[in-house]
Design an enzyme around this catalytic site. Structure first.
Site, PDB file in Angstrom:
ATOM      1  N   CYS A 134     -19.012 -38.825  41.700  1.00 46.24           N
ATOM      2  CA  CYS A 134     -18.818 -37.853  42.789  1.00 46.24           C
ATOM      3  C   CYS A 134     -20.160 -37.392  43.334  1.00 46.24           C
ATOM      4  O   CYS A 134     -20.249 -36.345  43.969  1.00 46.24           O
ATOM      5  CB  CYS A 134     -17.960 -36.676  42.332  1.00 46.24           C
ATOM      6  SG  CYS A 134     -18.622 -35.815  40.911  1.00 46.24           S
ATOM      7  N   ASN A 165     -20.168 -34.700  23.436  1.00 43.01           N
ATOM      8  CA  ASN A 165     -20.978 -35.224  24.519  1.00 43.01           C
ATOM      9  C   ASN A 165     -20.632 -36.702  24.694  1.00 43.01           C
ATOM     10  O   ASN A 165     -20.788 -37.496  23.770  1.00 43.01           O
ATOM     11  CB  ASN A 165     -22.456 -35.059  24.149  1.00 43.01           C
ATOM     12  CG  ASN A 165     -23.358 -35.504  25.283  1.00 43.01           C
ATOM     13  OD1 ASN A 165     -23.023 -36.409  26.061  1.00 43.01           O
ATOM     14  ND2 ASN A 165     -24.512 -34.866  25.377  1.00 43.01           N
TER      15      ASN A 165
HETATM   16  N1  SAH Z   1     -11.490 -35.913  35.037  1.00 48.45           N
HETATM   17  C1  SAH Z   1     -11.315 -34.514  35.283  1.00 48.45           C
HETATM   18  C2  SAH Z   1     -12.483 -33.880  35.982  1.00 48.45           C
HETATM   19  C3  SAH Z   1     -13.787 -34.064  35.264  1.00 48.45           C
HETATM   20  S1  SAH Z   1     -15.016 -32.975  35.771  1.00 48.45           S
HETATM   21  C4  SAH Z   1     -10.018 -34.313  36.069  1.00 48.45           C
HETATM   22  O1  SAH Z   1      -9.436 -35.284  36.557  1.00 48.45           O
HETATM   23  O2  SAH Z   1      -9.601 -33.177  36.190  1.00 48.45           O
HETATM   24  C5  SAH Z   1     -16.332 -33.317  34.727  1.00 48.45           C
HETATM   25  C6  SAH Z   1     -16.200 -32.781  33.324  1.00 48.45           C
HETATM   26  O3  SAH Z   1     -17.274 -33.317  32.571  1.00 48.45           O
HETATM   27  C7  SAH Z   1     -16.303 -31.286  33.152  1.00 48.45           C
HETATM   28  O4  SAH Z   1     -15.140 -30.814  32.537  1.00 48.45           O
HETATM   29  C8  SAH Z   1     -17.512 -31.068  32.229  1.00 48.45           C
HETATM   30  O5  SAH Z   1     -17.290 -30.059  31.260  1.00 48.45           O
HETATM   31  C9  SAH Z   1     -17.631 -32.396  31.565  1.00 48.45           C
HETATM   32  N2  SAH Z   1     -18.960 -32.810  31.077  1.00 48.45           N
HETATM   33  C10 SAH Z   1     -20.152 -32.687  31.700  1.00 48.45           C
HETATM   34  N3  SAH Z   1     -21.107 -33.291  30.980  1.00 48.45           N
HETATM   35  C11 SAH Z   1     -20.510 -33.821  29.901  1.00 48.45           C
HETATM   36  C12 SAH Z   1     -20.986 -34.576  28.801  1.00 48.45           C
HETATM   37  N4  SAH Z   1     -22.261 -34.931  28.691  1.00 48.45           N
HETATM   38  N5  SAH Z   1     -20.094 -34.964  27.880  1.00 48.45           N
HETATM   39  C13 SAH Z   1     -18.799 -34.621  27.985  1.00 48.45           C
HETATM   40  N6  SAH Z   1     -18.297 -33.904  29.013  1.00 48.45           N
HETATM   41  C14 SAH Z   1     -19.145 -33.512  29.955  1.00 48.45           C
END
Ligand code: SAH
Length: 546
Positions: free
Chosen positions: A489, A428
């Site tokens: 986003c 996380n």
């Molecule tokens: N940067 C990526 C897209 C990120 S999308 C790219 O360029 O392709 C957002 C991501 O955040 C998702 O994969 C989701 O699993 C993750 N996510 C959501 N909450 C989170 C958290 N608290 N800690 C870590 N990852 C998290």
């Protein structure tokens, strides 16, 4: 369409007018057809007015309908189900209708079936009394045709009734400002079914355009065209062609990108992404869902993909009362599709991956961020490793963090495939950033690309706290001179609000920060001016000075 309906009516020959009235010679060959639309369903009846001067029809205030359709089998039969409207001949068509009475056609051929006439020329419909029928009064032939081709049925009385929605002045105002959505609260009257292509009219009877109608979503109307432009299948095709041609012109250095970006391509609620030889699409409204056949055939025709997959599983479809479904609509689609982006190769799970497989909207930001790669890199919310893989090429050490084990497994696989070293960790980000700070770790570049924290307006405050927290932690972890690539986003968090949050984080981190680049979603996800919803991705590239 049946050949009979395609035939043109020659402006010569016997006509239905037996005793022309009035003094306009041109009008002597005219006849007037009227579709009577009684309130009860299935009681539509075509009524031909004979012997009247069509000119009178539009000039006089009142017009008695002289003949009911049952008098003439050739007229009554084409639509001959349901009981004839016995009162039709006594009804008065009043020009105080919301629209003026309209000549249906110049009837040139004797006993021409009225239905054919209606189909042949610009057809207009008049209600039989002056109640709310006006919603259906006026439509154009092309709208009519496209409706026929959309559901490829033989014309029936129902199909003659063009679905119409009347909107309030506030809705008109929105259209004038360039927004394609009308909310349910601004809808005055609906004569349409779920997912219909509808005629949109003002309360005063002005035709505003054609649109997709939803009977569930708060967004009741999504405009397809304005004024008299018919929103037929050809319009859908032209829009897809234009969207694809624009992407072609961008010279994108990737085999995966967005081909159709909904409203910004004037194809509301339609998403089409290209993944190599495959297309993945999403139809996010009832109306667009109904248009899938024309969308798919156009895409197949234009782009010859090996397969087209519908990733119709977003939650937005539930708001539309649509089922969530992932299905191959054309050709074949493999479990994993190979794509290349800026020299990096990915295996994409287009069926189960987030969005349609990749976060294509970040492609150009990944490319921009790569220019700042050096030393130690931390990619937070890495998903499949888009930023990490790209930045790792210029770095000594790269750590990718994501809460999803599946995503991290893909980062590892993608790293191996591209022969770059990435330390991919499940975790996380909120906890990990704190932990790294406790350990006094330092990084030269950090990427923050979280999911939308604010999915609704109500969530903005909490989202702001989340954005501030991660930005504050990241700024603390950055070495002086380091780069923070920070994104949001959340459409509900504006660019200004996001900048404010980042500024607050910098104050609390006791550091001076410069904005080096202000970026947004890639050019293949353009923003439609006047439609703030199409501008959702903000990306700031910051430099920590001290
Ligand atoms: N940067 C990526 C897209 C990120 S999308 C790219 O360029 O392709 C957002 C991501 O955040 C998702 O994969 C989701 O699993 C993750 N996510 C959501 N909450 C989170 C958290 N608290 N800690 C870590 N990852 C998290």
């Amino acid at each position: 369409m049946a050949p009979a309906l395609e035939r043109r009516v020659e402006p010569e020959g016997e006509d239905l007018v037996s005793e022309p009235e009035g003094d306009d010679p041109a009008a002597h060959r005219q006849d007037v057809g009227v579709v009577v639309l009684p309130r009860q369903a299935r009681r539509e009846q075509i009524v031909a007015e004979r012997g009247s001067n069509a000119g009178d029809f539009v000039r006089r205030d009142l017009l008695a309908l002289a003949a009911a359709a049952e008098d003439d089998a050739s007229i009554g039969l084409p639509l001959g189900h349901g009981a004839p409207d016995r009162e039709a001949d006594r009804r008065i068509v009043d020009r105080l209708f919301a629209v003026r009475p309209v000549i249906v056609d110049l009837v040139a051929e004797a006993r021409e079936r009225l239905l054919q006439v209606l189909l042949e020329r610009e057809a207009c419909v008049i209600g039989a009394d002056r109640d709310a029928h006006d919603a259906r009064l006026y439509y154009t032939l092309s709208a009519f045709r496209s409706q026929l081709s959309a559901d490829s049925r033989e014309p029936t009385a129902e199909s003659l009734v063009i679905p119409t929605v009347i909107i309030a002045a506030r809705g008109e105002e929105r259209l004038r400002s360039g927004h394609p959505w009308i909310y349910r609260a601004d809808v005055v009257d609906v004569r349409a079914a779920a997912g219909d292509r509808v005629l949109v009219r003002s309360a005063r009877g002005r035709t505003l355009g054609q649109a997709l109608y939803s009977d569930r979503s708060q967004i009741a109307i999504r405009m397809l065209s304005h004024g008299d432009e018919p929103a037929d299948d050809r319009l859908i095709r032209r829009r897809i062609e234009a969207a694809a041609a624009f992407r072609e012109s961008l010279r994108i250095d990737a085999t995966a990108y967005r081909l159709v970006h909904g409203e910004a391509d004037l194809l509301p609620s339609l998403i089409v992404d290209r993944y190599g030889d495959y297309l993945v699409l999403q139809a996010l409204s009832q109306g667009m869902d109904r248009l899938m056949p024309v969308v798919v055939s156009t895409l197949a025709d234009l782009l010859h993909p090996r397969g087209i997959l519908a990733r119709n599983d977003p939650r937005a479809r539930l708001l539309e009362g649509l089922e969530q479904r992932v299905e191959v609509l054309e050709g074949e689609v493999p479990e994993s599709v190979e794509v290349r982006e800026d020299g990096i190769e990915y295996d994409v799970d287009v069926r189960r991956g987030q969005k349609t497989g990749l976060f294509l909207d970040q492609r150009e930001n990944r490319e921009a961020a790569a220019l700042y790669a050096r030393g130690r890199i931390l990619d937070c919310f890495s998903y499949n490793g888009g930023f990490a893989l790209r930045l790792a090429r210029g770095a000594q050490e790269t750590i990718a963090l994501d809460i999803s084990e599946e995503a991290i497994a893909r980062v590892r696989a993608n790293a191996a495939r591209n022969r770059v070293a990435v330390d991919a960790r499940v975790g996380n980000v909120f906890d990990e950033l704190r932990g790294l700070d406790r350990l006094r770790e330092r990084f030269d570049a950090i990427v923050l690309d979280p999911p939308a924290f604010a999915k609704s307006k109500a969530a903005v405050e909490k989202a702001a706290a989340g954005y501030k927290e991660i930005n504050l932690r990241a700024l603390k972890l950055l070495a002086p001179g380091g780069t923070l690539v920070t994104c949001s986003c959340s459409y509900h968090v504006s660019e200004a609000a996001f900048a404010e949050i980042v500024y607050d984080a910098a104050i609390d981190a006791h550091t001076h920060v410069t904005v080096v680049e202000k970026r947004m979603q890639g050019r293949d996800h353009p923003v439609l001016l006047g439609v703030p919803e199409t501008y959702y991705l903000k990306c700031l590239i910051l430099r920590k000075l001290t």
